[in-house]
Design an enzyme around this catalytic site. Structure first.
Site, PDB file in Angstrom:
ATOM      1  N   GLU A 229       0.887  -1.171   0.000  1.00  0.00           N
ATOM      2  CA  GLU A 229       0.000   0.000   0.000  1.00  0.00           C
ATOM      3  C   GLU A 229       0.915   1.208   0.000  1.00  0.00           C
ATOM      4  O   GLU A 229       1.522   1.543   1.014  1.00  0.00           O
ATOM      5  CB  GLU A 229      -0.925  -0.026   1.232  1.00  0.00           C
ATOM      6  CG  GLU A 229      -2.090   0.947   1.128  1.00  0.00           C
ATOM      7  CD  GLU A 229      -1.789   2.306   1.736  1.00  0.00           C
ATOM      8  OE1 GLU A 229      -1.481   3.234   0.942  1.00  0.00           O
ATOM      9  OE2 GLU A 229      -1.843   2.444   2.948  1.00  0.00           O
ATOM     10  N   CYS A 263      -1.760   8.884   2.820  1.00  0.00           N
ATOM     11  CA  CYS A 263      -1.723   8.385   1.446  1.00  0.00           C
ATOM     12  C   CYS A 263      -3.049   8.601   0.737  1.00  0.00           C
ATOM     13  O   CYS A 263      -3.097   8.888  -0.453  1.00  0.00           O
ATOM     14  CB  CYS A 263      -1.377   6.892   1.438  1.00  0.00           C
ATOM     15  SG  CYS A 263       0.249   6.492   2.083  1.00  0.00           S
TER      16      CYS A 263
END
Length: 456
Positions: A229, A263
């Site tokens: 990720e 993110c």
């Protein structure tokens, strides 16, 4: 090598820990591997679920203490830190309740007398985790992995060693065996040796694109499973028929939560040409009215420091380069004149393809504003990046917005809502934002052997 805990609001060193030598590290990994059989086969899943549910209770009981630790080590506001602890407890409860169903055998009708799919744990899994959500990122891995019967090794970011120790302590206080989850007190220089260790079967990483490439390359040589990720540069599309006040409120929250160090935060605001200037004006007003710098431990503080000075310096250089190339600095664009890593909430408009903002991730409190001529152009701008983590579309026409969402190259897209992670939904990206999924039933199955059984 020492792992230092430094308060980004003051620059004060809070603690220092000597990193493990190779012999200590190797022994910890061997002990973890030795726990696998007991944990995966002799400890019933019902017991594993109960222990993870216990962890949720420990998190809530120690919420104030743990939230303060987050604020001190990486600068998050105390209010957001408490919310992070609560969300970590939620993911523990979610998997404690649903894990057995997610991993139940699936009967399949074939030419056999009996055939089914079962989900068996892989073994020791290394988690390389970031500092920006130091508890949530770890627990969204640990809860499903441990319930599935895997063993967890944590290599946390080097600037949050006290959070790493606290996570290990919470799980052990909940009853998880000592060697079923181990915090590795190591720097990034020893990650390769852990991945290559014969006892380690898989790796999950949440972090930068550069770190993901390195980990994936090493794991690939060893033929070990990875879930990555990585970064994101999420698009936040606003069409001219959108609920503008709602979009502005969500834009401020999504971009500046955790001081923009997320993110999945909205980073590129793609605004319909007919409302472009009005949106910029309203966003500027909202941002300048909301944020007041202060101590992250003060509940009244709305502007907290970034986690490290080097991260602030890198962000500021990106901003300055964009301005040099012709971007309009609407507000902000400077470090506050006070102790700590405080950066003014910033808005850059009139972004062009020649600027870093068009291609790079801005990991901090900077909103980037793009102008779109019509829906197809907006989607094209959204997809004009190497990243593909999340995104959102704001429109009074849900059908059109849904079509736009389906065409966006991302792991998730929200319509008339802020992009966020949720234990009930899979989380992850495409393109340079990584691969694999966390959360939901997809997440708990990532580190299992999906085995077919056929019997005549």
């Amino acid at each position: 090598m020492a792992l230092e805990s430094i308060n980004p609001a003051t620059g004060e060193k809070l603690a220092e820990f000597e990193a493990w030598d190779q012999a200590t590290l190797d022994l910890a990994i061997k002990n973890a591997a030795g726990e696998f059989l007991e944990w995966s086969q002799r400890t019933p899943m019902e017991t594993r679920c109960q222990l993870i549910k216990n962890a949720a209770e420990v998190l809530r009981e120690q919420q104030d203490e743990l939230a303060e630790l987050i604020s001190l080590e990486m600068g998050k506001s105390i209010n957001e830190a408490k919310a992070e602890i609560e969300k970590s407890a939620w993911v523990c409860e979610f998997y404690a309740e649903h894990g057995p169903d997610f991993l139940a055998d699936e009967m399949i009708d074939t030419d056999a007398s009996k055939s089914y799919i079962c989900y068996q744990p892989m073994g020791v899994v290394l988690a390389v985790m970031p500092w920006n959500f130091p508890f949530w990122q770890v627990f969204r891995f640990a809860a499903p992995a441990l319930i599935a019967g895997n063993i967890g090794l944590l290599k946390h970011a080097s600037n949050v060693p006290q959070c790493a120790q606290a996570i290990e302590r919470v799980l052990h206080q909940a009853g998880v065996p000592r060697h079923a989850f181990t915090n590795l007190m190591i720097g990034s220089d020893k990650v390769e040796s852990v991945i290559r260790n014969r006892y380690v079967r898989a790796v999950t990483l949440t972090g930068s694109e550069q770190a993901g490439r390195k980990v994936a390359a090493i794991a690939g040589e060893e033929l070990k499973k990875t879930v990555l990720e990585l970064g994101g540069s999420d698009a936040f599309i606003v069409m001219n028929d959108a609920d503008i006040p709602a979009a502005i409120e969500a834009a401020v929250t999504s971009r500046y939560m955790n001081m923009g160090q997320s993110c999945i935060a909205a980073k590129r605001f793609i605004i319909d040409q007919f409302i472009y200037e009005d949106f910029i004006s309203k966003l500027k007003t909202a941002v300048e009215a909301k944020f007041v710098a202060g101590d992250p431990l003060d509940t009244a503080t709305t502007l907290c420091p970034m986690a490290r000075q080097d991260l602030l310096d890198e962000l500021h250089q990106q901003v300055q380069t964009c301005v040099d190339y012709g971007a309009r600095l609407v507000t902000g664009g400077y470090q506050l004149e006070r102790a700590g890593c405080y950066y003014a909430p910033t808005i850059l408009a009139d972004i062009s393809s020649a600027m870093p903002a068009y291609h790079e991730e801005f990991f901090g409190p900077v909103a980037l504003i793009f102008k779109a001529s019509e829906p197809a152009h907006a989607v094209g701008l959204a997809n004009a990046t190497q990243f593909g983590l999340g995104g959102s579309v704001w429109s009074g026409d849900p059908a059109t917005a849904e079509t736009m969402a389906l065409r966006m190259e991302s792991g998730a897209c929200f319509v008339n809502g802020m992009t966020k992670s949720d234990p009930r939904l899979p989380f992850g990206g495409v393109k340079n934002s990584g691969y694999g999924r966390e959360l939901s039933y997809h997440g708990i199955r990532e580190f299992t052997n999906v085995k077919s059984i056929w019997i005549r």
